[in-house]
Design an enzyme around this catalytic site. Structure first.
Site, PDB file in Angstrom:
ATOM      1  N   TYR A 121     -22.898  19.567 -15.176  1.00 16.10           N
ATOM      2  CA  TYR A 121     -23.845  18.805 -14.360  1.00 16.10           C
ATOM      3  C   TYR A 121     -24.883  19.756 -13.764  1.00 16.10           C
ATOM      4  O   TYR A 121     -24.529  20.778 -13.175  1.00 16.10           O
ATOM      5  CB  TYR A 121     -23.117  18.067 -13.226  1.00 16.10           C
ATOM      6  CG  TYR A 121     -24.036  17.108 -12.526  1.00 16.10           C
ATOM      7  CD1 TYR A 121     -24.161  15.799 -12.970  1.00 16.10           C
ATOM      8  CD2 TYR A 121     -24.841  17.522 -11.481  1.00 16.10           C
ATOM      9  CE1 TYR A 121     -25.048  14.916 -12.378  1.00 16.10           C
ATOM     10  CE2 TYR A 121     -25.742  16.652 -10.882  1.00 16.10           C
ATOM     11  CZ  TYR A 121     -25.836  15.350 -11.334  1.00 16.10           C
ATOM     12  OH  TYR A 121     -26.731  14.489 -10.753  1.00 16.10           O
ATOM     13  N   GLN A 183     -23.419   8.177 -12.232  1.00 14.26           N
ATOM     14  CA  GLN A 183     -23.462   7.574 -13.568  1.00 14.26           C
ATOM     15  C   GLN A 183     -23.333   8.636 -14.658  1.00 14.26           C
ATOM     16  O   GLN A 183     -22.720   8.384 -15.709  1.00 14.26           O
ATOM     17  CB  GLN A 183     -24.733   6.718 -13.753  1.00 14.26           C
ATOM     18  CG  GLN A 183     -26.066   7.415 -13.548  1.00 14.26           C
ATOM     19  CD  GLN A 183     -26.530   7.398 -12.092  1.00 14.26           C
ATOM     20  OE1 GLN A 183     -25.716   7.298 -11.166  1.00 14.26           O
ATOM     21  NE2 GLN A 183     -27.826   7.523 -11.878  1.00 14.26           N
ATOM     22  N   ASN A 206     -24.749  16.499  -5.565  1.00 16.61           N
ATOM     23  CA  ASN A 206     -24.733  15.938  -4.219  1.00 16.61           C
ATOM     24  C   ASN A 206     -23.430  15.176  -3.971  1.00 16.61           C
ATOM     25  O   ASN A 206     -22.521  15.196  -4.798  1.00 16.61           O
ATOM     26  CB  ASN A 206     -25.969  15.045  -4.003  1.00 16.61           C
ATOM     27  CG  ASN A 206     -25.974  13.820  -4.923  1.00 16.61           C
ATOM     28  OD1 ASN A 206     -24.949  13.438  -5.486  1.00 16.61           O
ATOM     29  ND2 ASN A 206     -27.142  13.216  -5.086  1.00 16.61           N
ATOM     30  N   SER A 229     -21.550  27.014   1.477  1.00 16.89           N
ATOM     31  CA  SER A 229     -21.423  28.414   1.082  1.00 16.89           C
ATOM     32  C   SER A 229     -21.203  29.321   2.302  1.00 16.89           C
ATOM     33  O   SER A 229     -21.558  28.960   3.417  1.00 16.89           O
ATOM     34  CB  SER A 229     -22.721  28.798   0.375  1.00 16.89           C
ATOM     35  OG  SER A 229     -22.558  29.935  -0.405  1.00 16.89           O
ATOM     36  N   GLN A 251     -27.695  33.898   2.872  1.00 17.87           N
ATOM     37  CA  GLN A 251     -26.691  32.836   2.813  1.00 17.87           C
ATOM     38  C   GLN A 251     -27.127  31.635   3.645  1.00 17.87           C
ATOM     39  O   GLN A 251     -26.996  30.495   3.230  1.00 17.87           O
ATOM     40  CB  GLN A 251     -25.358  33.389   3.338  1.00 17.87           C
ATOM     41  CG  GLN A 251     -24.168  32.586   2.927  1.00 17.87           C
ATOM     42  CD  GLN A 251     -24.105  32.457   1.425  1.00 17.87           C
ATOM     43  OE1 GLN A 251     -24.567  33.315   0.691  1.00 17.87           O
ATOM     44  NE2 GLN A 251     -23.587  31.354   0.955  1.00 17.87           N
ATOM     45  N   HIS A 254     -29.401  28.622   2.456  1.00 21.55           N
ATOM     46  CA  HIS A 254     -28.918  27.622   1.500  1.00 21.55           C
ATOM     47  C   HIS A 254     -28.801  26.236   2.120  1.00 21.55           C
ATOM     48  O   HIS A 254     -29.056  25.236   1.463  1.00 21.55           O
ATOM     49  CB  HIS A 254     -27.527  28.006   0.983  1.00 21.55           C
ATOM     50  CG  HIS A 254     -27.562  28.883  -0.232  1.00 21.55           C
ATOM     51  ND1 HIS A 254     -28.139  28.492  -1.404  1.00 21.55           N
ATOM     52  CD2 HIS A 254     -27.072  30.125  -0.462  1.00 21.55           C
ATOM     53  CE1 HIS A 254     -28.016  29.464  -2.309  1.00 21.55           C
ATOM     54  NE2 HIS A 254     -27.378  30.467  -1.753  1.00 21.55           N
ATOM     55  N   GLU A 319     -15.860  33.277   0.741  1.00 26.57           N
ATOM     56  CA  GLU A 319     -16.419  33.101  -0.600  1.00 26.57           C
ATOM     57  C   GLU A 319     -17.073  34.410  -1.064  1.00 26.57           C
ATOM     58  O   GLU A 319     -16.773  34.915  -2.127  1.00 26.57           O
ATOM     59  CB  GLU A 319     -17.445  31.958  -0.548  1.00 26.57           C
ATOM     60  CG  GLU A 319     -18.075  31.634  -1.877  1.00 26.57           C
ATOM     61  CD  GLU A 319     -19.244  30.663  -1.739  1.00 26.57           C
ATOM     62  OE1 GLU A 319     -19.693  30.398  -0.610  1.00 26.57           O
ATOM     63  OE2 GLU A 319     -19.728  30.190  -2.790  1.00 26.57           O
ATOM     64  N   HIS A 320     -17.999  34.918  -0.255  1.00 17.93           N
ATOM     65  CA  HIS A 320     -18.649  36.211  -0.524  1.00 17.93           C
ATOM     66  C   HIS A 320     -18.248  37.198   0.565  1.00 17.93           C
ATOM     67  O   HIS A 320     -18.367  36.886   1.745  1.00 17.93           O
ATOM     68  CB  HIS A 320     -20.173  36.093  -0.469  1.00 17.93           C
ATOM     69  CG  HIS A 320     -20.754  35.040  -1.356  1.00 17.93           C
ATOM     70  ND1 HIS A 320     -21.012  33.757  -0.910  1.00 17.93           N
ATOM     71  CD2 HIS A 320     -21.132  35.073  -2.653  1.00 17.93           C
ATOM     72  CE1 HIS A 320     -21.539  33.045  -1.908  1.00 17.93           C
ATOM     73  NE2 HIS A 320     -21.617  33.813  -2.968  1.00 17.93           N
ATOM     74  N   ASP A 353     -25.409  36.830  -7.300  1.00 14.70           N
ATOM     75  CA  ASP A 353     -25.834  35.435  -7.473  1.00 14.70           C
ATOM     76  C   ASP A 353     -26.560  35.233  -8.800  1.00 14.70           C
ATOM     77  O   ASP A 353     -26.489  34.168  -9.404  1.00 14.70           O
ATOM     78  CB  ASP A 353     -26.801  35.025  -6.353  1.00 14.70           C
ATOM     79  CG  ASP A 353     -26.101  34.882  -5.012  1.00 14.70           C
ATOM     80  OD1 ASP A 353     -24.867  34.746  -5.005  1.00 14.70           O
ATOM     81  OD2 ASP A 353     -26.793  34.913  -3.984  1.00 14.70           O
ATOM     82  N   GLU A 407      23.176  19.094 -15.745  1.00 13.46           N
ATOM     83  CA  GLU A 407      22.153  18.197 -15.174  1.00 13.46           C
ATOM     84  C   GLU A 407      22.400  16.742 -15.557  1.00 13.46           C
ATOM     85  O   GLU A 407      21.555  15.883 -15.280  1.00 13.46           O
ATOM     86  CB  GLU A 407      20.769  18.647 -15.642  1.00 13.46           C
ATOM     87  CG  GLU A 407      20.428  20.043 -15.143  1.00 13.46           C
ATOM     88  CD  GLU A 407      18.992  20.453 -15.409  1.00 13.46           C
ATOM     89  OE1 GLU A 407      18.286  19.755 -16.156  1.00 13.46           O
ATOM     90  OE2 GLU A 407      18.581  21.478 -14.847  1.00 13.46           O
ATOM     91  N   HIS A 412      20.322  15.371 -24.251  1.00 16.03           N
ATOM     92  CA  HIS A 412      19.807  16.725 -24.453  1.00 16.03           C
ATOM     93  C   HIS A 412      20.889  17.597 -25.103  1.00 16.03           C
ATOM     94  O   HIS A 412      20.632  18.330 -26.057  1.00 16.03           O
ATOM     95  CB  HIS A 412      19.389  17.362 -23.121  1.00 16.03           C
ATOM     96  CG  HIS A 412      18.075  16.876 -22.593  1.00 16.03           C
ATOM     97  ND1 HIS A 412      17.841  15.573 -22.242  1.00 16.03           N
ATOM     98  CD2 HIS A 412      16.905  17.534 -22.348  1.00 16.03           C
ATOM     99  CE1 HIS A 412      16.591  15.448 -21.802  1.00 16.03           C
ATOM    100  NE2 HIS A 412      16.003  16.631 -21.856  1.00 16.03           N
TER     101      HIS A 412
END
Lengths: 423, 423
Positions: A121, A183, A206, A229, A251, A254, A319-320, A353, A407, A412
């Site tokens: 995406y 969609q 989004n 982020s 950062q 963003h 994250e970073h 990045d 068991e 089995h």
């Protein structure tokens, strides 16, 4: 920026956005519509949400080639260099299938197979980042995924941004559809007349895209659903406050929900960074967003020593993470949780990045405790191989039956016994 | 068993159980109660659901040692052999951290780190399978997870089954709590006074456990939520119908929802297997369950040739696949989707369920298209390492700034520029 001592009771944790009831209902309705009506739903929803009245969904070769007229040659060169670096790093992640053999004839192993088909995406408009396309497509290509599909919403003029098309063309992606939102996710998961279904969907989007990915998870695989982020910088008195301020702001620009944190053993550095952040902020084009992020989710922690500082970092699981200390490489082994570790003063986060090679799709909001950067493994799966010989079964079969009966699974046990009886 | 030609329009797909509204509400309420009241909630819910009035949750060393009196010595030997095999196979999955260096001083790499803490859910009563404990605990141990916790509901007498305790002791698991259901999952995710939180929860459970795992996913990681189990056997005329029938029934005895499928190129074999299944079924202790499974989700497909047969298998993406053909190893490369591939007449599925070494926690219900057997990677995560030198940044920085500006991220570009300006 707030300056506090380690242990101060402040929270920079952000909640994961799981959408409103209305948003979730909208997404459910869109998914149903696409499942029932296929392409017709895609055309209608694209007209409704993107304002584009399309005759066909698929991007043509002419569109891909035409896009080059709108992108500067030096930028194309830059994209190519980045692609080379990213591909090189991900090639090193590839795993081989393996076998092990025993003298009794047993063969055991693990077969690594690429996924058949993956959908990436790509968000529309201003949020369409060429770097994000590279970071999602390249590991899939390196894994050997047979079919890589891109989906992205068209503008009202029915076109995708030139930078998206050129990046796709440079990567060799040939199957691109002009469809976005929930969609697009539904089409990738369930298939339509034009868009055959895939096995996994990756890439940012989004809230509608995120909710749709959650909804189709299980039917297909998805990558993680990224939260806002964050960056954490660990610095001692040797660090340059201007560099740190610039990195924190990169950062912060963003997203108002982005978080920028400094953990330092130097009170003087803390004060200088706070000052620099304010100064550099004033001339930034995105100073409104970055300012809000710094105000709400920016913090400078002062630690007694590096041991305490590293405890904070492992607690945050950023994250970073940037290490701006005198001997940064020595600290890497002490970091238990971080998506990416940027070592030393020249490893500014944007190096990773865009360009260095490692993936920029990283676990956010503390999930580095248990998650990894997007990587080639995410586009492969394993199958176990078990080949037992007659000898191996005759020697070990009675143990296997005994464990099955422990068991209470008699069928089995009998599946083994019936073979043992045939001498 | 139904015998049909490939392409016949029959479905053996089972729906994933996502619980009723009431079940989901119950789970939400339990999770809230544990978050708010901690241990007190655990004691109350254990009394309510398991009928056990406990004074403390943790299993003592004396309980672990006492359990040995109830388990036969030969079974303990069998468990030990199985543990050795499973550990050996999973040791081969371990990955190393790696670095790559460039002449300009750049170091890039991938650091592999074990998770800090993992919780293994062990179902109560009759569904408590020692093999399941081994299959969940061993990959975590091999990965190097620092803290491995087991949770399992006590019987009304306040005890766990001896087989569970002995298996835990043999594995070296020391932290075991007598708590089950959604309350155990909530405790592992959020922590209580007695049970510190973990980072990942694995292991099978009933619908309440599955719903609780779904609910806490994101706060912690979880393994897949297993659907009903399935086996697909691919056989040509060389195969022994008695073996096939026994193997199909070993799957069918698990669950009325389990699925057993034969794909064969031989009509005669198809008929003989159908006959054998009926015959073997009559003497099985679990013939009611197995019979229902065979009736509802059992099918024999007749294929024109092996090519068509393998298409069916890749379409089904089975959890367990047995290859009972003349040259079975030659077919392994053609199988794109399967959790585990059992090769040849002596590789009956129980060989892998208990003993051979590969994991028996496998992707069900077609998810082998994109998922893998439980493995050591599931208990580690990666961090990227990026160390750029001054030279590397000076040579490449202008490209990085250009890419950042292409995306309209000026602060990203400036974080690079500020370093380039310092010559």
């Amino acid at each position: 920026m707030k300056i506090v001592n380690v242990g101060a009771n402040i929270s920079i944790k952000r909640d994961i956005d799981t959408g409103t009831e209305t948003q979730r209902a909208t997404v459910e309705a869109i998914i149903s519509q696409v499942k029932e009506q296929g392409d017709q739903a895609l055309f209608e929803l694209t007209k409704q949400f993107d304002g584009a009245d399309l005759k066909s969904l698929r991007v043509t070769e002419a569109e891909l080639e035409g896009a080059y007229a709108h992108i500067d040659d030096t930028l194309i060169e830059a994209l190519r260099e980045a692609i080379t670096n990213i591909r090189d790093f991900h090639e090193r992640q590839k795993r081989q299938s393996w076998l092990t053999t025993k003298e009794d004839g047993t063969i055991l192993g693990q077969k690594v197979t690429a996924l058949d088909a993956v959908g990436v995406y790509v968000p529309g408009g201003k949020a369409s980042y060429p770097s994000s396309i590279m970071m999602n497509v390249i590991p899939a290509q390196v894994a050997g995924v047979g079919r890589i599909v891109m989906v992205s919403p068209a503008g009202a003029d029915g076109n995708l941004p030139a930078s998206v098309l050129v990046t796709a063309k440079e990567l060799g992606v040939k199957e691109i559809y002009k469809v976005g939102g929930a969609q697009a996710v539904a089409a990738l998961a369930y298939g339509t007349e034009s868009i055959p279904a895939v096995d996994k969907i990756t890439g940012p989007g989004n809230i509608y895209v995120a909710l749709a990915k959650r909804a189709v998870f299980g039917k297909v695989d998805i990558d993680m659903i990224a939260g806002p982020s964050e960056i954490v910088v660990l610095a001692d008195k040797s660090a340059d406050p201007r560099y740190i301020a610039a990195d924190l702001l990169s950062q912060a620009e963003h997203d108002e929900q982005a978080s920028a944190v400094l953990v330092t053993t130097s009170k003087l550095l803390a004060e200088n960074v706070a000052k620099e952040v304010q100064e550099q902020l004033t001339t930034l084009p995105k100073r409104e967003i970055a300012g809000a992020s710094i105000r709400d989710y920016g913090v400078i922690y002062i630690a007694h020593d590096l041991v305490e500082a590293i405890d904070v970092i492992n607690e945050l699981a950023p994250e970073h993470l940037e290490l701006l200390t005198e001997e940064p490489m020595n600290l890497v082994g002490k970091i238990r949780h971080a998506g990416a570790i940027f070592v030393g003063p020249y490893s500014s986060e944007p190096v990773g990045d865009y360009f260095a090679g490692p993936n920029h799709v990283l676990p956010t909001n503390g999930t580095a405790r248990f998650s990894s950067p997007l990587n080639v493994d995410d586009f492969t799966k394993k199958s176990s191989i078990i080949a037992y010989s007659k000898q191996a079964l005759q020697e070990n079969g009675y143990i296997i039956s005994a464990l099955a009966r422990l068991e209470g699974l008699e069928a089995h046990a009998r599946a083994i016994d019936i073979r043992l009886e045939d001498k």
